[in-house]
Design a protein around this motif. Structure first.
Motif, mmCIF file in Angstrom:
data_model
loop_
_atom_site.group_PDB
_atom_site.id
_atom_site.type_symbol
_atom_site.label_atom_id
_atom_site.label_comp_id
_atom_site.label_asym_id
_atom_site.label_seq_id
_atom_site.Cartn_x
_atom_site.Cartn_y
_atom_site.Cartn_z
ATOM 1 N N ILE A 246 -11.572 -47.932 4.416
ATOM 2 C CA ILE A 246 -10.726 -49.079 4.762
ATOM 3 C C ILE A 246 -10.368 -49.877 3.518
ATOM 4 C CG2 ILE A 246 -10.684 -51.284 6.004
ATOM 5 C CD1 ILE A 246 -12.456 -49.943 8.139
ATOM 6 N N LEU A 247 -11.351 -50.118 2.667
ATOM 7 C CA LEU A 247 -11.093 -50.880 1.436
ATOM 8 C C LEU A 247 -10.098 -50.146 0.547
ATOM 9 C CD1 LEU A 247 -14.734 -52.082 0.605
ATOM 10 C CD2 LEU A 247 -12.864 -53.445 1.555
ATOM 11 N N GLU A 248 -10.246 -48.843 0.447
ATOM 12 C CA GLU A 248 -9.316 -48.074 -0.386
ATOM 13 C C GLU A 248 -7.914 -48.062 0.212
ATOM 14 O OE1 GLU A 248 -11.225 -44.306 -0.744
ATOM 15 O OE2 GLU A 248 -12.531 -44.942 -2.405
ATOM 16 N N GLU A 249 -7.820 -48.047 1.540
ATOM 17 C CA GLU A 249 -6.511 -48.153 2.189
ATOM 18 C C GLU A 249 -5.848 -49.485 1.869
ATOM 19 O OE1 GLU A 249 -7.292 -47.581 6.294
ATOM 20 O OE2 GLU A 249 -7.856 -45.465 6.077
ATOM 21 N N CYS A 250 -6.659 -50.503 1.653
ATOM 22 C CA CYS A 250 -6.142 -51.832 1.298
ATOM 23 C C CYS A 250 -5.890 -51.963 -0.203
ATOM 24 C CB CYS A 250 -7.124 -52.912 1.732
ATOM 25 S SG CYS A 250 -7.319 -53.076 3.520
ATOM 26 N N GLY A 251 -6.158 -50.884 -0.954
ATOM 27 C CA GLY A 251 -5.977 -50.940 -2.395
ATOM 28 C C GLY A 251 -7.101 -51.633 -3.116
ATOM 29 N N ILE A 252 -8.250 -51.756 -2.462
ATOM 30 C CA ILE A 252 -9.401 -52.433 -3.042
ATOM 31 C C ILE A 252 -10.407 -51.393 -3.529
ATOM 32 C CG2 ILE A 252 -11.367 -53.948 -2.549
ATOM 33 C CD1 ILE A 252 -9.607 -55.371 -0.503
ATOM 34 N N GLY A 253 -10.856 -51.551 -4.772
ATOM 35 C CA GLY A 253 -11.865 -50.655 -5.310
ATOM 36 C C GLY A 253 -11.330 -49.367 -5.879
ATOM 37 N N VAL A 265 -2.699 -56.524 -6.755
ATOM 38 C CA VAL A 265 -3.899 -57.346 -6.622
ATOM 39 C C VAL A 265 -3.656 -58.481 -5.623
ATOM 40 C CG1 VAL A 265 -5.435 -58.930 -7.822
ATOM 41 C CG2 VAL A 265 -4.698 -56.816 -8.942
ATOM 42 N N GLY A 266 -4.597 -58.642 -4.716
ATOM 43 C CA GLY A 266 -4.503 -59.736 -3.754
ATOM 44 C C GLY A 266 -3.581 -59.481 -2.588
ATOM 45 N N GLN A 267 -2.938 -58.282 -2.525
ATOM 46 C CA GLN A 267 -2.022 -58.030 -1.413
ATOM 47 C C GLN A 267 -2.781 -57.966 -0.094
ATOM 48 O OE1 GLN A 267 0.833 -54.921 -2.025
ATOM 49 N NE2 GLN A 267 1.165 -54.607 0.159
ATOM 50 N N HIS A 268 -3.954 -57.353 -0.123
ATOM 51 C CA HIS A 268 -4.836 -57.329 1.044
ATOM 52 C C HIS A 268 -6.205 -57.849 0.628
ATOM 53 C CE1 HIS A 268 -2.057 -55.171 3.643
ATOM 54 N NE2 HIS A 268 -1.852 -54.302 2.661
ATOM 55 N N ARG A 269 -6.736 -58.740 1.458
ATOM 56 C CA ARG A 269 -8.056 -59.293 1.186
ATOM 57 C C ARG A 269 -8.881 -59.189 2.457
ATOM 58 N NH1 ARG A 269 -7.752 -64.924 -1.229
ATOM 59 N NH2 ARG A 269 -9.665 -64.287 -2.281
ATOM 60 N N VAL A 270 -10.177 -58.948 2.303
ATOM 61 C CA VAL A 270 -10.994 -58.483 3.425
ATOM 62 C C VAL A 270 -12.176 -59.410 3.698
ATOM 63 C CG1 VAL A 270 -12.308 -56.528 4.337
ATOM 64 C CG2 VAL A 270 -10.348 -56.116 2.830
ATOM 65 N N ASP A 323 -11.590 -59.857 -3.922
ATOM 66 C CA ASP A 323 -11.142 -58.881 -2.927
ATOM 67 C C ASP A 323 -11.754 -59.092 -1.552
ATOM 68 O OD1 ASP A 323 -9.640 -57.381 -4.860
ATOM 69 O OD2 ASP A 323 -11.534 -56.546 -5.597
ATOM 70 N N ALA A 324 -13.022 -59.438 -1.502
ATOM 71 C CA ALA A 324 -13.722 -59.433 -0.216
ATOM 72 C C ALA A 324 -14.715 -60.579 -0.117
ATOM 73 C CB ALA A 324 -14.445 -58.100 -0.011
ATOM 74 N N ALA A 341 -7.371 -64.170 3.978
ATOM 75 C CA ALA A 341 -7.693 -62.772 4.285
ATOM 76 C C ALA A 341 -6.796 -62.285 5.415
ATOM 77 C CB ALA A 341 -9.153 -62.628 4.675
ATOM 78 N N ASP A 342 -6.443 -61.010 5.369
ATOM 79 C CA ASP A 342 -5.614 -60.429 6.423
ATOM 80 C C ASP A 342 -6.243 -59.178 7.039
ATOM 81 O OD1 ASP A 342 -5.271 -58.829 4.160
ATOM 82 O OD2 ASP A 342 -3.268 -58.216 4.772
ATOM 83 N N THR A 343 -7.414 -58.792 6.545
ATOM 84 C CA THR A 343 -8.106 -57.617 7.061
ATOM 85 C C THR A 343 -9.563 -57.985 7.341
ATOM 86 O OG1 THR A 343 -6.688 -56.161 5.737
ATOM 87 C CG2 THR A 343 -8.718 -55.208 6.628
ATOM 88 N N LEU A 344 -10.038 -57.641 8.541
ATOM 89 C CA LEU A 344 -11.409 -57.943 8.929
ATOM 90 C C LEU A 344 -12.101 -56.649 9.344
ATOM 91 C CD1 LEU A 344 -9.637 -60.613 9.571
ATOM 92 C CD2 LEU A 344 -11.602 -61.302 10.943
#
Length: 485
Positions: A246-253, A265-270, A323-324, A341-344
């Motif tokens: 999920i984090l990688e789908e959000c471009g995180i990590g 950066v910052g487009q999706h935050r969890v 990111d999270a 945040a937009d992803t939980l």
């Protein structure tokens, strides 16, 4: 709230004009100290504000009404007998047609009883521009180690007890359970064991394991390995693998330099929610520190001093490079504004569906500009599926009692309102009222001569104010002028 209520009570118990409870569902447990303290307050008018008046079962609603209008829904025993038991019996998939019909009638009667006193406003009505909230359930299969531990435990002598416990309306607070308190505690601990195991085997393995269990695990793990060290590897917990995805789908990590379609950066935050701090420890150590070292994150749980929690929230909201945010549902699920945040992601789930919904509302609220995606990680074929089924049942009961008809008193006609008072009165006295063929009511003989019939109710109603009195009483300019004077 409790300390404030105690201060007010010690002031010679004055008679207040208004007593308003914000987040009033806190008094849902009629036996708690805070509920007892609040109900000692004396006031002419009472009001409760709550987004979740029914959380575990309909007895929550009784406790709230016992503060608002003591006696209106009878005693707790009467309420449980009239509404609680029929609804609980109807929940059983193997219930008879008679029990199912009794449950429906009880729900309809309760809805009719409380509807005039509940005003419901949904987010769609008050926040027309609020983006959508999308809930997605991601199912995972137990890893070989988890499956072995799960079968070994659930196949033991507690299996039958667990099955009976899950059928209760509220497994965390088993009202009405005929078993002894010790037995109930034992079963609940067994359920907790299985729920922890669904999240990660290390949550139940501990530092010391029976030799028999060690031998069984060695059959599934590399020979001569250190079991506790081995269990820290990611693949032993499918939920951690799913979280990484999920984090990688959000471009995180992910390594931005190696991806042509890298998310900015910052487009999706969890927000990552868990029930136990120990699981947050594992996420930090075994996922972030070992596999996703470039993830930036903050953490908020019970170990953080209350006065420092706002600073963490402020830092997360103001810095898009974070990111999270790791949170426990208990600490981070109420009262915080985390619309940045937009992803939980829910790693674990509460028996009380409202707690999870309140946690979702940390991001899905006024100020949110993006669609909110909620990922619930559920282990297939385990007790977690039963927890989610129980959540669904509780929500259906809450939505049936409090639904769109509670938007306005206009939804009830005069006959319904009169019948409401008649029903309340006769139930309180243990009597009944039936209709004659001419349409008039035949009152219970026990109530004859008591002045408690419909005519008595109508005759006892005070005259309504005329329009000028309404205008004077609720004129904002005059009210402000009085304050300034």
């Amino acid at each position: 709230m409790m300390w404030f209520a105690k201060i007010l009570i010690t002031l010679d118990s004055p008679l207040w004009n208004y007593c308003i409870l914000d987040e009033g569902h806190i008094i849902k447990n009629a036996k708690s100290k805070i509920t007892a303290a609040v109900k000692q307050l004396k006031s002419q008018h009472r009001l409760i504000l709550s987004g979740t008046p029914i959380q575990n079962n309909i007895m929550d609603l009784w406790s709230l009404f016992d503060f608002l209008m003591p006696g209106f829904l009878g005693t707790d025993r009467q309420f449980q007998a009239t509404y609680g038991k029929p609804l609980l019996a109807a929940r059983d998939p193997k219930c008879s047609a008679k029990d199912a019909e009794a449950g429906v009638l009880a729900m309809e009667a309760l809805h009719k009883q409380v509807m005039p006193f509940l005003l419901r406003r949904t987010k769609d009505e008050v926040l027309s521009d609020l983006p959508e909230k999308i809930i997605q359930d991601r199912y995972c299969d137990l890893s070989p180690v988890q499956l072995k531990l799960y079968e070994q435990f659930s196949g033991s002598h507690v299996r039958q007890e667990i099955s009976s416990m899950v059928k209760l309306d509220d497994s965390a607070h088993p009202e009405g359970n005929s078993a002894s308190p010790k037995a109930s505690t034992h079963v609940f601990q067994a359920l907790q064991y299985l729920l922890k195991l669904c999240s990660h085997p290390l949550l139940v393995a501990g530092e010391k394991m029976p030799e028999s269990l060690v031998c069984q695990l060695h059959e599934l793990l590399p020979p001569s390995c250190d079991i506790l060290l081995e269990l820290h590897k990611l693949h032993h917990s499918p939920k951690l693998v799913a979280l990484q995805e999920i984090l990688e789908e959000c471009g995180i990590g992910v390594d931005a330099s190696s991806s042509d379609n890298a998310v900015s950066v910052g487009q999706h935050r969890v927000l990552i929610f868990a029930q136990h701090k120990a699981l947050l420890d594992i996420i930090e150590r075994d996922l972030f520190h070992s596999y996703m070292k470039n993830v930036t994150y903050l953490r908020l749980d019970g170990s953080v001093e209350p006065q420092k929690r706002f600073d963490i929230v402020k830092a997360f909201n103001s810095d898009p490079t974070i990111d999270a945010l790791l949170l426990t549902t208990h600490v981070g699920g109420l009262g915080l504004n985390l619309t940045s945040a937009d992803t939980l992601v829910f790693m674990e789930h509460d028996w009380n569906p409202m707690r999870d919904l309140q946690a979702m509302d940390r991001a899905h609220r006024l100020g949110q500009k993006k669609v909110v995606n909620v990922h619930r990680l559920i282990m297939r074929g385990t007790v977690e599926e039963k927890v989610m089924s129980l959540q669904k049942f509780k929500l259906s009961v809450a939505n049936a009692v409090i639904n769109a008809e509670n938007a306005s008193l206009k939804t009830m006609n005069t006959d319904q309102l009169l019948d409401l008072f008649s029903s309340a009165d006769t139930r309180a006295k243990g009597g009944t009222a039936s209709k004659r063929t001419d349409g008039s009511l035949d009152e219970d003989p026990k109530l004859m001569g008591t002045g408690k019939g419909l005519k008595a109710i109508l005759g006892g109603l005070e005259d309504l104010w005329d329009q000028s009195q309404y205008t004077e009483e609720y004129n904002l300019s005059q009210f402000l002028a009085k304050l300034n004077g």
